[in-house]
Write an enzyme that holds these catalytic residues in place. Structure first.
Site, PDB file in Angstrom:
ATOM      1  CG  HIS A 180     -10.807  12.863  32.270  1.00  0.00           C
ATOM      2  ND1 HIS A 180     -11.656  12.735  33.345  1.00  0.00           N
ATOM      3  CD2 HIS A 180      -9.660  12.212  32.626  1.00  0.00           C
ATOM      4  CE1 HIS A 180     -11.056  12.022  34.295  1.00  0.00           C
ATOM      5  NE2 HIS A 180      -9.847  11.705  33.882  1.00  0.00           N
ATOM      6  CG  HIS A 236      -5.056  12.850  35.985  1.00  0.00           C
ATOM      7  ND1 HIS A 236      -5.875  13.819  35.479  1.00  0.00           N
ATOM      8  CD2 HIS A 236      -5.737  11.682  35.849  1.00  0.00           C
ATOM      9  CE1 HIS A 236      -7.000  13.266  35.069  1.00  0.00           C
ATOM     10  NE2 HIS A 236      -6.943  11.974  35.282  1.00  0.00           N
ATOM     11  CG  ASP A 237      -5.677  10.073  32.898  1.00  0.00           C
ATOM     12  OD1 ASP A 237      -5.315   9.274  33.787  1.00  0.00           O
ATOM     13  OD2 ASP A 237      -6.857  10.445  32.747  1.00  0.00           O
ATOM     14  CD  GLU A 246      -1.443   4.063  33.181  1.00  0.00           C
ATOM     15  OE1 GLU A 246      -0.414   4.157  33.851  1.00  0.00           O
ATOM     16  OE2 GLU A 246      -2.003   2.987  32.894  1.00  0.00           O
ATOM     17  CG  ASP A 247      -3.827   6.634  29.606  1.00  0.00           C
ATOM     18  OD1 ASP A 247      -3.503   5.514  30.011  1.00  0.00           O
ATOM     19  OD2 ASP A 247      -4.768   7.283  30.079  1.00  0.00           O
ATOM     20  CG  ASP A 302      -8.996  10.476  37.639  1.00  0.00           C
ATOM     21  OD1 ASP A 302      -9.640  10.804  36.619  1.00  0.00           O
ATOM     22  OD2 ASP A 302      -8.239   9.488  37.688  1.00  0.00           O
TER      23      ASP A 302
HETATM   24 MN    MN Z   1      -8.273  10.289  34.729  1.00  0.00          MN
END
Ligand code: MN
Length: 746
Positions: free
Chosen positions: A69, A94-95, A98-99, A160
């Site tokens: 992704h 980018h993720d 956050e994750d 995204d």
């Molecule tokens: Mn994403």
């Protein structure tokens, strides 16, 4: 290309997975090749490895390794938006914050402050989105706030979202609906506004596939069926032009512009016409390979060649060469009459302009320091910052204002001195006045439009020259809010009204104080709060104001109890719900979310419902339920003008509904009939409706002008079937040209 039915099962072994990831990564590097400076490759490698490691245990809903992704998002940034190395790194990461276990400090240590700030912006966005947001509008406001820090945040976010839309097949259906409606409501307009036309149309088409699968399939099928015929026509149209362009020694490409399903449907809806009436609106594009100094003259040369061959419609000439749109779009558009009398739109632009049209101005932004383009883009951001800065309206209003002010198409209007002001479509003379200066806006009494006097509510059109007339005695009033569309004007008018209200309220405040003290209470916060909540007002200011303008006379104060210096409101009387005529109201809690409700008919239905005023659904329409506070369920048509807004903002309050048959209840609906004026026309129409079909007419107005009449009929029908029958019978009457159902309030 319908993939809904057959999803490829994901089953790769570890070795194959590794190969796939590397292949995607190499494709990313290849796309970036021309932009790589020494050292960049190492940085990207580091970001890639960091991301691979951070996401190593995660998989997407499709079963794929998660890392595919961020790589795909990075590729969209590079290949489709034209972003560079730093954005690639941000997209890859980018993720992560956050994750995964990676922190913002890790990113900053490795890549420095600029990249950390963008990743932070992206993290904030996903943060607000992922908490299963109850107030989507609030989230969008936050997104827009981060947008002003660095436009790359929003560009990467768009990439995204695009990738998520492309892979939406794997999500559950309620998620599909929610994500799709968000996409059409905010992301596609944003993409449009950033000049990313391709991304915008792809988003809209993908969203429509989930939101309106039937219409989507229908239009796709019809497009496929008519493809040959359309190609033949376009070739016929192009042939003489190609010869002439070659003779003129121009380097060019010429081709038919691809049709997008969503935009076809949009046209059908807007104009109330069928596919057949829209599909043959052809569009041709000519892309020139011109030297920079010849761009403009080459485009006009092409224009002249085209109009030598085909007759142009002068009012459809659009010159975005001299006045580019604020998102940077430059081109020359004209519409000419092609073979068989069909209108064909021709877009003329150079390769450079085409690049901007496809990838947006953002790709050029930054390294074209000081150019006119940059200024225009910066100006837009400057305006957004201004609006966000002084906005205290609630989020839903804010978003609506934002959309009409910044995401709409624009018009160009001139001051008497010849300065150009860009305003959203639908702007009025009053908007223009506020765009000049808020001090001018507040004192506007009228305007001279091309030297003719018009009221402040007059809607402007591109090319108008406007002179504002002011008076020192003028001040904004409540109804001014209906005359403006720009956020700036709305904000300033609201501020002025609030100020005015405050002044008036001061008098009421004194009255309230006297009354409370007169019964032995103190003039304190508690007592004031007790009072305004008793009158169901929204604030103390509101109370003082209502008293001042004598809407409230405070005589109910005698029912209040007094304890010491405290006053206490009497207990409210129980209010019984009123049964609406013809609308059965059953009191029962709502069914579980996502369960399909059957409305109307069966005595077993136990739902409190209302029919939405904005779209007046009748049985047989595609509908959904919207849970309102206090009023139970409101039923809207899925093609209601408010549907997208409701679904995007309050996805959690949407309930699936469908109709059950019931021939006893009838529903108010409306038809607009256009035809040739004829003495007997009213008679024929009423005869058919109430005589033959025995349908009740609630109201009928007919206006005739220059041989054409327009009739508006309100009538009661049982369901869509009955309405459809009536429409086709009406169309069968001699002289009747068009019958449309109202989409708006009756
Ligand atoms: Mn994403």
């Amino acid at each position: 290309m319908d993939t809904l039915a057959q999803l490829p099962k994901y089953n790769l072994n570890e070795e194959q997975e590794k190969k796939l990831i590397l292949r995607e990564y190499r494709a990313l590097l290849r796309a970036l090749k021309t932009k790589l400076k020494p050292g960049d490759k190492r940085l990207i490698r580091t970001a890639f490895e960091m991301s691979v490691d951070a996401h190593k245990t995660m998989r997407r809903k499709s079963g794929e390794p998660y890392i595919l992704h961020p790589i795909a998002v990075a590729r969209i940034c590079v290949e489709e938006i034209g972003l560079g190395v730093r954005s690639t790194i941000c997209a890859l990461l980018h993720d992560t914050v956050e994750d995964t276990d990676i922190s913002l400090e890790d990113v900053e240590r490795e890549f420095g402050n600029e990249i950390a700030r963008i990743v932070d912006g992206l993290t904030k966005i996903s943060n607000v989105i992922d908490v299963n947001a109850s107030q989507q509008a609030e989230n969008f406001k936050k997104i827009l706030l981060t947008l002003t820090d660095d436009p790359r945040v929003i560009l990467i976010k768009l990439a995204d979202r695009l990738h998520n839309m492309r892979t939406l097949d794997h999500m559950k259906s309620d998620k599909q609906l929610k994500i799709s409606s968000e996409t059409v409501y905010v992301y596609a307009p944003l993409a449009h506004r950033m000049g990313l036309y391709n991304i915008k149309t792809e988003m809209e088409d993908l969203a429509m596939k989930y939101l309106e699968p039937d219409s989507y399939k229908e239009i796709a099928r019809k497009l496929a069926e008519t493809k040959k015929e359309r190609t033949r026509y376009i070739n016929e149209f192009i042939k003489p032009l190609r010869d002439e362009l070659e003779k003129a020694d121009l380097k060019f490409e010429i081709y038919g512009r691809p049709k997008h399903i969503h935009s076809i449907q949009n046209k059908m809806k807007k104009k109330g016409v069928s596919f057949e009436e829209v599909y043959d609106l052809f569009a041709i594009r000519i892309i020139l390979d011109s030297a920079p100094e010849n761009e403009k003259s080459d485009c006009w040369k092409v224009y002249s060649i085209i109009t030598d061959e085909y007759t142009p419609a002068p009012e459809r000439l659009r010159d975005w060469l001299s006045n580019p749109k604020s998102n940077g779009y430059e081109a020359l558009h004209t519409t000419v009459m092609g073979p068989q009398g069909k209108w064909v739109e021709v877009q003329i632009r150079t390769k450079r302009m085409n690049e901007i049209a496809e990838k947006g101005l953002a790709a050029h932004w930054k390294y074209k320091e000081g150019s006119a383009d940059e200024n225009r883009f910066d100006k837009w951001f400057q305006q957004i910052r201004e609006v966000i800065g002084n906005q205290d309206t609630d989020s839903v209003d804010f978003l609506q204002d934002f959309k009409t002010s910044f995401l709409a198409e624009e018009i160009y209007v001139y001051t008497p001195k010849g300065d150009v002001k860009m305003l959203p479509v639908g702007s009025t003379a009053l908007d223009f006045a506020f765009a000049i200066h808020s001090a001018v806006g507040s004192k506007t009494i009228g305007a001279k439009l091309n030297h003719k006097l018009v009221p402040i509510s007059h809607k402007l059109r591109s090319g108008d020259q406007v002179e504002i007339i002011t008076s020192n005695k003028q001040k904004p009033t409540e109804d001014w809010l209906n005359f403006v569309v720009t956020s700036k004007a709305k904000g300033r008018i609201r501020d002025a009204l609030k100020e005015e209200k405050r002044k008036i309220a001061d008098e009421g405040k004194y009255t309230v104080q006297r009354k409370i003290e007169g019964m032995g209470g103190a003039f304190n916060q508690h007592n004031i709060d007790e009072l305004w909540s008793y009158y169901k007002l929204s604030s103390a200011l509101d109370l003082f104001y209502q008293v001042a303008i004598k809407n409230i006379d405070l005589k109910e104060l005698k029912d209040f109890k007094v304890f010491g210096d405290k006053i206490e409101a009497p207990k409210p009387v129980k209010v019984h719900e009123v049964k609406l005529d013809g609308h059965p109201h059953h009191h029962h809690p709502l069914g579980k979310k996502d369960t399909e409700l059957i409305i109307f008919g069966e005595s077993s239905d136990k739902i409190v419902y209302n029919l939405a005023n904005c779209c007046k659904p009748i049985p047989g329409d595609d509908v959904f339920g919207f849970v309102t506070t206090g009023k139970g369920l409101t039923i809207h048509r899925t093609n209601c003008p408010n549907a997208a807004k409701l679904m995007a903002n309050f996805g959690h309050r949407i309930v699936k509904t469908k109709w059950a048959k019931n021939k006893e209840i009838s529903f108010l609906t409306g038809l607009k009939i256009v035809g040739l004026d004829d003495v007997g026309v009213v008679n024929k129409i009423t005869n058919l409706i109430s005589g033959e079909l025995r349908i009740n007419i609630a109201a009928l107005t007919i206006e005739a002008k220059e041989g054409v009449f327009e009739g508006n009929i309100k009538l009661y029908v049982h369901d869509k079937e009955e309405l459809d029958e009536l429409v086709s019978r009406l169309l069968g009457l001699p002289g009747i040209e068009k019958v449309d159902r109202y989409d708006t309030e009756l």
